[in-house]
Design a protein around this motif. Structure first.
Motif, PDB file in Angstrom:
ATOM      1  N   ALA A   1       0.790  -1.220   0.000  1.00 34.57           N
ATOM      2  CA  ALA A   1       0.000   0.000   0.000  1.00 34.57           C
ATOM      3  C   ALA A   1       0.830   1.282   0.000  1.00 34.57           C
ATOM      4  N   SER A   2       1.743   1.410   0.954  1.00 27.86           N
ATOM      5  CA  SER A   2       2.384   2.717   1.055  1.00 27.86           C
ATOM      6  C   SER A   2       3.405   2.916  -0.064  1.00 27.86           C
TER       7      SER A   2
ATOM      8  N   LEU B   1       3.032   1.801  -3.073  1.00 22.66           N
ATOM      9  CA  LEU B   1       2.238   2.095  -4.262  1.00 22.66           C
ATOM     10  C   LEU B   1       1.735   3.538  -4.221  1.00 22.66           C
ATOM     11  N   GLN B   2       1.347   3.954  -3.025  1.00 26.14           N
ATOM     12  CA  GLN B   2       0.891   5.329  -2.863  1.00 26.14           C
ATOM     13  C   GLN B   2       2.021   6.298  -3.269  1.00 26.14           C
TER      14      GLN B   2
ATOM     15  N   GLN C   1       2.506   6.316  -6.998  1.00 30.46           N
ATOM     16  CA  GLN C   1       1.457   7.094  -7.644  1.00 30.46           C
ATOM     17  C   GLN C   1       1.699   8.593  -7.534  1.00 30.46           C
TER      18      GLN C   1
ATOM     19  N   VAL D   1       1.072  11.788 -14.973  1.00 30.95           N
ATOM     20  CA  VAL D   1       0.817  10.420 -15.415  1.00 30.95           C
ATOM     21  C   VAL D   1      -0.179   9.752 -14.472  1.00 30.95           C
ATOM     22  N   THR D   2      -1.161   9.100 -15.055  1.00 33.40           N
ATOM     23  CA  THR D   2      -2.183   8.418 -14.269  1.00 33.40           C
ATOM     24  C   THR D   2      -1.772   6.980 -14.007  1.00 33.40           C
ATOM     25  N   LEU D   3      -2.097   6.506 -12.825  1.00 31.10           N
ATOM     26  CA  LEU D   3      -1.776   5.117 -12.487  1.00 31.10           C
ATOM     27  C   LEU D   3      -3.021   4.248 -12.521  1.00 31.10           C
ATOM     28  N   LEU D   4      -2.917   3.136 -13.199  1.00 28.71           N
ATOM     29  CA  LEU D   4      -3.968   2.124 -13.178  1.00 28.71           C
ATOM     30  C   LEU D   4      -3.478   0.953 -12.348  1.00 28.71           C
ATOM     31  N   VAL D   5      -4.271   0.540 -11.399  1.00 28.24           N
ATOM     32  CA  VAL D   5      -3.834  -0.546 -10.539  1.00 28.24           C
ATOM     33  C   VAL D   5      -4.686  -1.785 -10.764  1.00 28.24           C
TER      34      VAL D   5
END
Lengths: 342, 342
Positions: B80-81, B83-84, B87, B95-99
């Motif tokens: 979680a952290s 990835l945060q 992002q 840039v947009t992140l798709l997870v």
DNA sequence: TTGAAAGCGCTAACAT
DNA sequence: ATGTTAGCGCTTTCAA
């Protein structure tokens, strides 16, 4: 940032010696294509590593099979398992989930909503219902199907799949009062732009206010979502002259931070001070003493939210908001107050 | 699942009385449009609730400004952290992140990779480096820029931004040995399809094997990623006739589960048995006794992974793998073994 | 069962 | 500073 060199339908068509229309059919509606043609196409697809271009597909079919979710933060155990469940149900229907995070900022949330629409989300999952009118107008104007979760309102506008934060906090507080506590403090989450945090404060306040036996709130401290913040808030509360016998925390992380700090300071929980949490994340059962808290059925909530959203997207029979029930989990961090032997 | 009714560039153009090209410019390159024209356009955009259609944009510009991340599970504090942080760095560059999540299943991971490519991801973040040849072939064939994280390899192929799981586990185990433990058990994560879990096992094994003073592994139990699984594994280990004086756990969740179970069973940690974790998530500092564990600098790792991926995407000067250093965090769950007074 | 061709919404090169 | 226009890759009639 070029996608150059990606094979296109045309490349596959050439490789397989058929037209692009046939390839498209073979991929989307295999029954309409002769078996041997299909096999030939499959070979070409594999050999070239072809994946359909989303842009072209969206443009031509006006269909994305994608929904977006905007959560306050990914680094928060509170959303993780619900979101995972949400995603799994969507996946069963072949729908892809795009996740973005708002950083607990309603302005940023608005931008993320736009971004997800841009990326072709057919519908949205939103957390909580506090957002600027601007955002609501946009959702209405564009007629975006969305489900609001992690909170519940009994209003005709908006589809809610969640629990009533105020009610849950009220119930919990009444339980604390039943144990005999009268001097109560609260460590709350930041309430600005966050209806869940605010509603939990309101639930606690109402229970205290309605008590006819002298209960009062000695102090409310708002703290950010980290263990340290809970610890600091604990210090702030316990260094005042007006000490509580119980501290109700807006979430488990804050409560765990407070408990650890209490231990370090030599304050016994629950003998010297009771502490309660909210959410029942893993932390709650691990901390010593075990945290008395409110269990939120995240998985059920995430699954149900997904089902409702899928309904909305397929224009199925009227859906209505669903209230998920929370449950008090009694562990050892809450007990009757004892005279302090300071 | 129709996007019908969404306003298009043409609608905005008509409303603002200019051409579509001017709208496009106003949105993507505002300096090239006269200020008052821009304002007029902005009004029309707001009034219509226009958001650009991703499909059209991708198709025309061949650029998506989107990257994808596939993590084993969203319901896991361990990712979680990081990835945060990943992002947030991407967001700075627009840039947009798709997870998406793979559920610890390499087959499913392959499908998710294809899905993210289909959705226009320019690049990918992958966790760990164990995946079928088929997947690797696909990545190579399509020349997909990607960064592998949460592990580290010193090989020329592949860009790694992560830490060496084997080495970290080796270091930790040596520390356990220094404390005087000789009979050691391990509660590991499921190693199938998971190089991180496997490498941690290998690190522990190697340290024990290299010890010249009679150290041995009494048992290795693999367990899934939940507190209960750690607790059950603890039971399995402690019900054998061959008891360890220390249990090394593959992650903090398993360790916390083991500690809580130990407490329930009346076994004192670390007096009767030492327990160590891995990851240093919030749990580790909250559990009693505090968990001796390996700290993984997730935020740094996520940020660095994002920077490297952005580099790759913009074809900047050669990037190379980055090893993130882990650190032993000594708390109270590890101590010298005492004679058991059973 | 397969092919030909129109057009989805947007950007960018070229014109004005 | 703004307009015109040719595609981008795909799906989907319509025809064969």
């Amino acid at each position: 940032m070029k996608n150059t060199g990606s094979p296109t339908l045309e490349d596959v068509a050439e490789a397989a010696g058929v037209s692009t229309a046939t390839i498209s059919r073979a991929l989307n509606d295999p029954d309409k294509v002769a078996k041997e043609t299909r096999e030939r196409i499959q070979k070409a697809v594999d050999r070239l590593g072809y994946t359909p271009n989303f842009g072209g597909r969206v443009l031509a079919s006006n269909r994305t099979n994608t929904v977006g979710a905007i959560i306050p933060s990914m680094a928060n155990a509170m959303f993780a398992s619900g979101l995972q469940a949400f995603q799994e149900v969507l996946a069963e229907s072949g729908v892809t989930l795009l996740v973005a995070s708002s950083g607990y900022d309603t302005e940023h949330e608005f931008r993320q909503i736009r971004s997800l629409m841009t990326h072709g989300a057919d519908g949205l999952l939103l957390i909580g219902d506090e957002r600027p009118q601007k955002t609501k107008d946009f959702l209405a104007l564009r007629k975006i199907p969305y489900v609001i979760s992690w909170c519940y309102r009994n209003t005709p506008d908006g589809l809610y799949v969640g629990f009533d934060n105020e009610k849950a906090a009220y119930k919990l507080t009444n339980r604390v009062l039943e144990f005999g506590h009268r001097d109560i403090a609260m460590i709350a989450g930041i309430s600005k732009g966050n209806d869940r945090a605010r509603n939990r404060i309101e639930g606690v306040s109402r229970a205290v206010r309605e008590n006819t036996d002298g209960a009062r709130l000695t102090k409310i401290v708002e703290a950010r979502y980290r263990l340290e913040n809970g610890a600091e808030a604990f210090d702030e509360i316990m260094s005042a002259s007006d000490l509580p016998t119980a501290i109700i925390c807006g979430n488990d992380v804050l409560a765990a931070g407070a408990i650890v700090r209490a231990r370090k300071k030599g304050a016994r929980v629950p003998d010297d001070v009771s502490i309660t949490g909210f959410d029942d994340i893993g932390l709650a059962s691990v901390v010593e003493p075990g945290l008395t808290t409110v269990r939120v059925p995240q998985i059920e909530m995430g699954q149900e939210a997904a089902r409702q959203l899928l309904r909305l997207l397929s224009n199925q029979p009227a859906t209505s908001s669903i209230e998920i029930e929370t449950e008090l989990v009694m562990r050892d961090s809450l007990a009757a107050p004892k005279a302090l032997a300071v």
